[in-house]
Structures are given as structure tokens and as C-alpha cells.
Enzyme design. Structure first.
Site, PDB file in Angstrom:
ATOM      1  N   SER A 145      63.922 -13.471   4.380  1.00  0.00           N
ATOM      2  CA  SER A 145      63.343 -13.922   5.649  1.00  0.00           C
ATOM      3  C   SER A 145      63.972 -13.122   6.779  1.00  0.00           C
ATOM      4  CB  SER A 145      63.624 -15.413   5.867  1.00  0.00           C
ATOM      5  OG  SER A 145      63.300 -15.821   7.187  1.00  0.00           O
ATOM      6  N   TYR A 159      68.571 -23.150   4.866  1.00  0.00           N
ATOM      7  CA  TYR A 159      67.533 -22.139   4.655  1.00  0.00           C
ATOM      8  C   TYR A 159      68.042 -20.754   5.052  1.00  0.00           C
ATOM      9  CZ  TYR A 159      63.005 -19.776   4.975  1.00  0.00           C
ATOM     10  OH  TYR A 159      61.963 -18.894   4.812  1.00  0.00           O
TER      11      TYR A 159
END
Length: 265
Positions: A145, A159
Site C-alpha cells: 500500500s 494495517y
């Protein structure tokens, strides 16, 4: 017409939705035989059927990537069905609604996020690398990401840490396996118009607040990330390994200061 993945077998985790679904359709359209893996049997089977309806070849494999036995099974199933494995797309991931900062994130949320997002990639590689060796080499694509490269304005510590781990794991495996003809790259998508993000950005105000940080002024689409994964999976990227392949609308190139209200959901 020759497809960019003709003759290749690709295993895609998280294939039931979002990036994974688009990748399954895109890879199959380019000639790959696809093992579509998902923990959601209904969604995963639907994607395999969608590929078949479009003239491609796919098999659905139900698996929880946080479990070693499931990962061993998904790789074995791909080889049994199609005879080899050339592309491993470790794409499955979660973003927990209760993921916050270090004070407010519960241990159970941290552990679950790490188990799926980071351990799942490790287990995919643990069982996938021997299959790629048997095939004479191949490509591993791991979904990280943009938050693996910079801090998130909205706290999502588990995350963010898990995706940073995916990026570090990718770099090391790229070095370890480079002489074996196994390339390993990390995809770093920016904010996408997918269910995973839109469940948080559930009002127009929230969406506009996030769009301020994206130079292109829009969210990315899952299909755009699938196209990037296709490049990394194909022989077109034959000299590309160990990269953080960023597809983010320019967000990591921009300097912005988060507004105070963005530090909480």
C-alpha cells in the site's frame, strides 16, 4: 492474438472482489490459467465462473491465507489443475474497522490484521516459491500500500504496519531469489474506490477530505491496479524485482499537512 500471459498459470488470493477480481479477469483475458483463491466461497466461485463465461480457464480454491495448510493446498491445487505455477499474486488483505492508533487498537485487531496481511504473504511465498522453482522461475506480486511508504493521515496502525512488513519482506525475497529467475515485487496502490476503503469514507464529506491529498483528484480503480499487477506478472517486467511499484495518483509525491480533524474517523 498472443496474450501477455499465454502459457502461464497464475494464482491470485483475494480473488473474490476488488483488485483480486479484476486481476483474475484481466490475467485470464491475457491468456493465463487462473487459480482464483478466496476465503469467501460464493464470491470466489462467482469469479471463476465469470472467467469461464468470458472464454478463459479458472478454478476456484477456498483458502484462508493466514493458515499454512490452506496455503499449501491452494498451491498444490493450482499445480494439479494446470500443471505448474508461474505467477503468484499475494493480494488478499483486510482493513479492520476497529484499527486505530497504538492506544486504542486492541491486540486481537492487531493480531488478525497481521495474520492476514503479512503472515498470509509469508505463507503464500513459503509454499509458492517451491512451485515457481519447479516451473523454472516466475513472478511474485505482493499487494502492499502507499501507507507502506508514508504515514496515514487517518490512524490505522495495524494495517500500516502490516503493509510496511509486506514491503520489507518483498525486498528481501527479491534479493534471495533473484538468481533463481524468481522476481518479487510489491504493488503499492493509493486510495481506491473499493469496498475496503469506501466503507470508511461513507459520506461525500469524508471522500472529499481524502481527495484533497491526491494530486489527480480522484480515487483509483481496482482495474488500474490489476493492470499494474499484469505488467509485473508478465515478461515485460523481466528486469524488475524488489520494487515498490507505486500506483497512487501522485499521493506519495505530494507534500500535504493533514487537517486536525483527519486524525480521527
Amino acid at each position: 492474438m498472443a496474450g501477455r500471459l499465454n502459457g502461464k498459470v497464475a494464482l491470485i488470493t483475494g480473488a473474490g472482489s476488488g483488485i483480486g477480481r479484476q486481476a483474475a479477469l484481466r490475467f485470464a483475458a491475457e491468456g493465463a490459467r487462473v487459480a482464483a483463491v478466496d476465503v469467501n466461497a460464493e464470491a470466489g466461485q462467482a469469479v471463476a465462473e465469470e472467467v469461464a463465461a468470458a472464454g478463459g480457464r479458472a478454478v476456484f480454491v477456498e483458502a484462508d491465507v493466514s493458515r499454512g495448510r490452506d496455503c499449501a493446498h491452494m498451491v498444490a491445487r493450482a499445480e494439479e489443475e494446470f500443471g505448474a505455477l508461474h505467477v503468484l499474486f499475494n493480494n488478499a488483505g483486510i482493513s479492520h474497522a476497529a484499527d486505530a492508533d497504538a492506544v486504542d487498537t486492541e491486540e486481537a485487531v492487531w493480531d488478525l490484521t497481521m495474520a492476514v496481511n503479512l503472515k498470509g504473504v509469508f505463507l503464500g511465498c513459503k509454499h509458492g516459491v517451491p512451485a515457481l522453482r519447479r516451473a523454472g522461475g516466475g513472478s511474485i506480486v505482493n499487494t502492499a500500500s502507499f501507507v507502506a511508504l508514508l504515514g496515514a493521515a487517518v490512524p490505522q496502525l495495524a494495517y500500516t504496519a502490516s503493509k510496511g512488513g509486506v514491503l520489507a519482506l518483498t525486498r528481501e525475497l527479491a534479493v534471495v531469489h533473484a538468481r533463481e529467475g524468481i522476481r518479487v515485487n510489491a504493488l503499492c496502490p493509493g486510495p481506491l474506490r473499493t469496498e475496503l476503503l469506501m466503507k470508511y469514507l461513507d459520506t461525500e464529506e469524508k471522500r472529499q477530505r481524502r481527495l484533497v491529498h491526491i494530486p489527480m483528484g480522484r480515487f483509483g480503480e481496482a482495474g488500474e491496479i490489476a493492470d499494474a499487477a499484469l505488467y509485473l506478472a508478465s515478461d515485460e517486467s523481466s528486469f524488475v524485482t524488489g520494487t515498490a511499484f507505486t500506483v497512487d495518483g501522485g499521493i506519495t509525491a505530494a507534500y500535504v499537512t493533514p487537517e486536525p480533524e483527519e486524525t480521527s474517523r
